[in-house]
Design a protein around this motif. Structure first.
Motif, PDB file in Angstrom:
ATOM      1  N   ALA A 260       0.813  -1.226   0.000  1.00  0.00           N
ATOM      2  CA  ALA A 260       0.000   0.000   0.000  1.00  0.00           C
ATOM      3  C   ALA A 260       0.841   1.269   0.000  1.00  0.00           C
ATOM      4  CB  ALA A 260      -0.938   0.000   1.206  1.00  0.00           C
ATOM      5  N   GLY A 261       2.028   1.230   0.595  1.00  0.00           N
ATOM      6  CA  GLY A 261       2.813   2.447   0.769  1.00  0.00           C
ATOM      7  C   GLY A 261       4.060   2.509  -0.081  1.00  0.00           C
ATOM      8  N   GLY A 262       4.448   3.732  -0.435  1.00  0.00           N
ATOM      9  CA  GLY A 262       5.682   3.963  -1.169  1.00  0.00           C
ATOM     10  C   GLY A 262       6.394   5.185  -0.636  1.00  0.00           C
ATOM     11  N   LEU A 263       7.546   5.502  -1.240  1.00  0.00           N
ATOM     12  CA  LEU A 263       8.380   6.607  -0.763  1.00  0.00           C
ATOM     13  C   LEU A 263       8.431   7.771  -1.741  1.00  0.00           C
ATOM     14  CD1 LEU A 263      11.385   4.505   0.606  1.00  0.00           C
ATOM     15  CD2 LEU A 263       9.383   5.345   1.862  1.00  0.00           C
ATOM     16  N   GLY A 264       7.652   7.692  -2.810  1.00  0.00           N
ATOM     17  CA  GLY A 264       7.618   8.797  -3.755  1.00  0.00           C
ATOM     18  C   GLY A 264       8.737   8.777  -4.775  1.00  0.00           C
ATOM     19  N   PHE A 265       9.389   7.632  -4.943  1.00  0.00           N
ATOM     20  CA  PHE A 265      10.367   7.527  -6.025  1.00  0.00           C
ATOM     21  C   PHE A 265      10.457   6.074  -6.481  1.00  0.00           C
ATOM     22  CE2 PHE A 265      13.092   6.380  -2.462  1.00  0.00           C
ATOM     23  CZ  PHE A 265      14.046   5.512  -2.984  1.00  0.00           C
ATOM     24  N   ALA A 266      10.965   5.892  -7.694  1.00  0.00           N
ATOM     25  CA  ALA A 266      11.225   4.567  -8.243  1.00  0.00           C
ATOM     26  C   ALA A 266      12.698   4.481  -8.588  1.00  0.00           C
ATOM     27  CB  ALA A 266      10.369   4.323  -9.484  1.00  0.00           C
ATOM     28  N   MET A 267      13.199   3.263  -8.747  1.00  0.00           N
ATOM     29  CA  MET A 267      14.636   3.131  -9.000  1.00  0.00           C
ATOM     30  C   MET A 267      14.914   2.038 -10.025  1.00  0.00           C
ATOM     31  SD  MET A 267      15.699   1.548  -5.283  1.00  0.00           S
ATOM     32  CE  MET A 267      14.998   0.004  -4.674  1.00  0.00           C
ATOM     33  N   ARG A 268      16.045   2.195 -10.684  1.00  0.00           N
ATOM     34  CA  ARG A 268      16.524   1.227 -11.660  1.00  0.00           C
ATOM     35  C   ARG A 268      18.018   1.016 -11.450  1.00  0.00           C
ATOM     36  NH1 ARG A 268      12.171  -0.170 -12.010  1.00  0.00           N
ATOM     37  NH2 ARG A 268      10.789  -0.354 -13.819  1.00  0.00           N
ATOM     38  N   GLU A 269      18.528  -0.064 -12.049  1.00  0.00           N
ATOM     39  CA  GLU A 269      19.932  -0.426 -11.888  1.00  0.00           C
ATOM     40  C   GLU A 269      20.680  -0.163 -13.186  1.00  0.00           C
ATOM     41  OE1 GLU A 269      22.271  -4.073  -9.673  1.00  0.00           O
ATOM     42  OE2 GLU A 269      20.389  -4.492 -10.711  1.00  0.00           O
ATOM     43  N   THR A 270      21.838   0.481 -13.097  1.00  0.00           N
ATOM     44  CA  THR A 270      22.635   0.771 -14.286  1.00  0.00           C
ATOM     45  C   THR A 270      23.583  -0.388 -14.578  1.00  0.00           C
ATOM     46  OG1 THR A 270      24.352   1.883 -12.993  1.00  0.00           O
ATOM     47  CG2 THR A 270      22.525   3.240 -13.802  1.00  0.00           C
ATOM     48  N   ASP A 271      24.207  -0.336 -15.748  1.00  0.00           N
ATOM     49  CA  ASP A 271      25.109  -1.414 -16.155  1.00  0.00           C
ATOM     50  C   ASP A 271      26.292  -1.579 -15.205  1.00  0.00           C
ATOM     51  OD1 ASP A 271      23.524  -1.928 -18.312  1.00  0.00           O
ATOM     52  OD2 ASP A 271      24.744  -0.814 -19.751  1.00  0.00           O
ATOM     53  N   LYS A 303      20.702  -0.655   5.273  1.00  0.00           N
ATOM     54  CA  LYS A 303      21.254  -1.788   4.534  1.00  0.00           C
ATOM     55  C   LYS A 303      21.592  -1.353   3.112  1.00  0.00           C
ATOM     56  CE  LYS A 303      18.415  -5.114   7.096  1.00  0.00           C
ATOM     57  NZ  LYS A 303      17.366  -6.167   6.995  1.00  0.00           N
ATOM     58  N   PRO A 304      22.706  -1.866   2.562  1.00  0.00           N
ATOM     59  CA  PRO A 304      23.031  -1.525   1.171  1.00  0.00           C
ATOM     60  C   PRO A 304      21.846  -1.813   0.254  1.00  0.00           C
ATOM     61  CG  PRO A 304      24.848  -2.714   2.185  1.00  0.00           C
ATOM     62  CD  PRO A 304      23.706  -2.774   3.163  1.00  0.00           C
ATOM     63  N   THR A 305      21.561  -0.881  -0.628  1.00  0.00           N
ATOM     64  CA  THR A 305      20.369  -1.003  -1.473  1.00  0.00           C
ATOM     65  C   THR A 305      20.357  -2.303  -2.257  1.00  0.00           C
ATOM     66  OG1 THR A 305      20.374   1.406  -1.703  1.00  0.00           O
ATOM     67  CG2 THR A 305      18.985   0.166  -3.217  1.00  0.00           C
ATOM     68  N   SER A 306      21.500  -2.701  -2.780  1.00  0.00           N
ATOM     69  CA  SER A 306      21.557  -3.927  -3.574  1.00  0.00           C
ATOM     70  C   SER A 306      21.172  -5.144  -2.737  1.00  0.00           C
ATOM     71  CB  SER A 306      22.956  -4.106  -4.161  1.00  0.00           C
ATOM     72  OG  SER A 306      22.993  -5.207  -5.034  1.00  0.00           O
ATOM     73  N   ASP A 307      21.575  -5.154  -1.455  1.00  0.00           N
ATOM     74  CA  ASP A 307      21.219  -6.275  -0.576  1.00  0.00           C
ATOM     75  C   ASP A 307      19.712  -6.320  -0.333  1.00  0.00           C
ATOM     76  OD1 ASP A 307      23.891  -6.825  -0.448  1.00  0.00           O
ATOM     77  OD2 ASP A 307      24.172  -6.143   1.625  1.00  0.00           O
ATOM     78  N   VAL A 308      19.115  -5.146  -0.168  1.00  0.00           N
ATOM     79  CA  VAL A 308      17.663  -5.082   0.031  1.00  0.00           C
ATOM     80  C   VAL A 308      16.939  -5.618  -1.199  1.00  0.00           C
ATOM     81  CG1 VAL A 308      15.695  -3.539   0.394  1.00  0.00           C
ATOM     82  CG2 VAL A 308      17.840  -3.145   1.633  1.00  0.00           C
ATOM     83  N   ILE A 309      17.423  -5.226  -2.367  1.00  0.00           N
ATOM     84  CA  ILE A 309      16.803  -5.684  -3.614  1.00  0.00           C
ATOM     85  C   ILE A 309      16.945  -7.199  -3.749  1.00  0.00           C
ATOM     86  CG2 ILE A 309      16.924  -5.545  -6.133  1.00  0.00           C
ATOM     87  CD1 ILE A 309      17.944  -2.627  -5.699  1.00  0.00           C
ATOM     88  N   GLN A 329      12.066  -6.853  -8.563  1.00  0.00           N
ATOM     89  CA  GLN A 329      12.639  -6.657  -7.228  1.00  0.00           C
ATOM     90  C   GLN A 329      12.913  -5.177  -6.975  1.00  0.00           C
ATOM     91  OE1 GLN A 329      15.906  -9.552  -7.692  1.00  0.00           O
ATOM     92  NE2 GLN A 329      15.152 -10.556  -5.820  1.00  0.00           N
ATOM     93  N   LEU A 330      13.405  -4.482  -7.983  1.00  0.00           N
ATOM     94  CA  LEU A 330      13.626  -3.041  -7.862  1.00  0.00           C
ATOM     95  C   LEU A 330      12.314  -2.315  -7.578  1.00  0.00           C
ATOM     96  CD1 LEU A 330      16.084  -2.765 -10.839  1.00  0.00           C
ATOM     97  CD2 LEU A 330      16.595  -1.837  -8.573  1.00  0.00           C
ATOM     98  N   ARG A 331      11.259  -2.806  -8.173  1.00  0.00           N
ATOM     99  CA  ARG A 331       9.940  -2.193  -7.981  1.00  0.00           C
ATOM    100  C   ARG A 331       9.417  -2.431  -6.567  1.00  0.00           C
ATOM    101  NH1 ARG A 331       4.537  -4.575 -10.958  1.00  0.00           N
ATOM    102  NH2 ARG A 331       3.005  -3.147 -10.048  1.00  0.00           N
TER     103      ARG A 331
END
Length: 363
Positions: A260-271, A303-309, A329-331
């Motif tokens: 139900a909740g979000g933080l107001g941003f989305a993220m993607r992973e670069t090469d 926690k490092p973002t990659s670990d959370v993902i 997973q990023l979503r």
């Protein structure tokens, strides 16, 4: 099927669409089909008497999934061509030695006049539309031919009943009368015996049974249906195959609560492995904290973002393609229950310095 043409595509002009007349989700459902006075099918000479006759049009009734285009079936809907082998008015063999041969059920047959003939049985070879078929005359117009009678029976009633038949190989295994643990054991056994990609996907079914069975045991012990459904969900989601799934309406409330909740941003992973904000909602929590488009997301709740993902199990599971899984997973790494309250986010805007902010979880 008359000519055994597995590439035959049913022409749109010869298709007649029926109407489901009862609750589709209550078995058995009913349907109605209004036939044209004169159909646009293909005339086939099926009496094999060595003479050229006008012939008859032979139709089967089938339930078919219409995925593409308009309401009529096109080539893509028909899997490249052939004839229906399931949920049809005919019984079609799935045995290796007689694969796709019709051995029973009912056909709708149209004769343009009263001088046409149709097989009255299967003959000594037990196959239909072959040279040794015994032959009978049929009246002009529409007839229902019952292939389960000996000889075949002709039904000329105004409103005949034509059942759509489910072959044994297509029938669902019903574990509903078993306990949670017994049903789980049966399911794992079925995967062991029938799942085609066990070796390709390197799946150890015994290891999965060892991992998940305690949760089914606990659900049984506590008579907890919700715990059972969640255990079933997690087991099926652990199988790396998009085609594996179950009725997720059983956990719709969980989905709505957990995401139900979000933080107001989305993220993607670069090469190069960086996680960046590719969308910042104007006026949202991240925007208010000063996050800009392209900001590198360094950590979530310490926690490092990659670990959370990596640890995120998407609600759109399971996946055959690891790239699709990573995108989801990023979503879902940024979806939370509303009572989470806040999430500590460390980020670095383009050309800026590291910042840490507590972002409100909102919907």
């Amino acid at each position: 099927f008359v000519t055994r043409n597995r590439k035959f595509v049913i022409p749109v002009k010869s298709q007649v669409i029926g109407e489901i007349t009862s609750d589709f989700y209550e078995s058995p459902f009913t349907y109605s089909l209004s036939l044209p006075a004169e159909p646009n099918g293909t005339l086939e000479d099926v009496n094999h008497d060595g003479k050229t006759d006008t012939g008859v049009m032979v139709f089967a009734v089938a339930y078919w999934t219409n995925t593409w285009g308009d309401p009529y079936l096109e080539k893509r809907d028909q899997g490249g061509g052939g004839w229906s082998s399931a949920y049809a008015s005919t019984k079609v063999s799935d045995d290796r030695d007689s694969y796709l041969e019709v051995y029973g059920g009912k056909y709708l047959v149209y004769a343009p006049d009263d001088k046409q003939q149709f097989p009255s049985g299967f003959g000594t070879d037990k196959k239909l539309f072959t040279d040794d078929d015994p032959i009978m005359s049929i009246p002009a117009g529409w007839s229902v031919i019952d292939l389960d009678q000996t000889p075949f029976a002709i039904d000329r009633s105004e409103k005949p009943t034509i059942d759509l038949l489910e072959p044994a190989s297509s029938a669902l295994d019903d574990f509903s009368k078993l306990s949670y643990t017994d049903a789980f054991d049966k399911m794992v056994d079925k995967f062991k015996k029938e799942y085609a990609w066990t070796e390709l996907k390197n799946i150890d079914w015994d290891a999965k049974a060892t991992e998940f069975r305690p949760r089914f045991e606990e659900a049984l012990k506590n008579n907890d249906k919700h715990a059972y459904v969640l255990a079933l969900r997690d087991f099926l989601w652990s199988i790396p195959d998009t085609h594996v799934g179950f009725d997720q309406s059983l956990i719709e409330d969980d989905f709505l609560t957990d995401t139900a909740g979000g933080l107001g941003f989305a993220m993607r992973e670069t090469d190069d492995g960086k996680i960046i904000a590719n969308f910042v909602l104007q006026g949202g929590s991240a925007d208010k904290a000063g996050m800009k488009w392209g900001a590198e997301i360094l950590s979530l709740d310490g926690k490092p973002t990659s670990d959370v993902i990596d640890a995120t199990v998407p609600w759109s599971s399971p996946f055959s393609n690891p790239a699709n899984k990573r995108l989801q997973q990023l979503r879902y790494a940024l979806r939370f229950k509303l009572d989470k309250g806040q999430v500590e986010v460390k980020f670095e805007n383009p050309g800026g310095n590291e910042q840490t902010a507590k972002l409100d979880v909102t919907n």
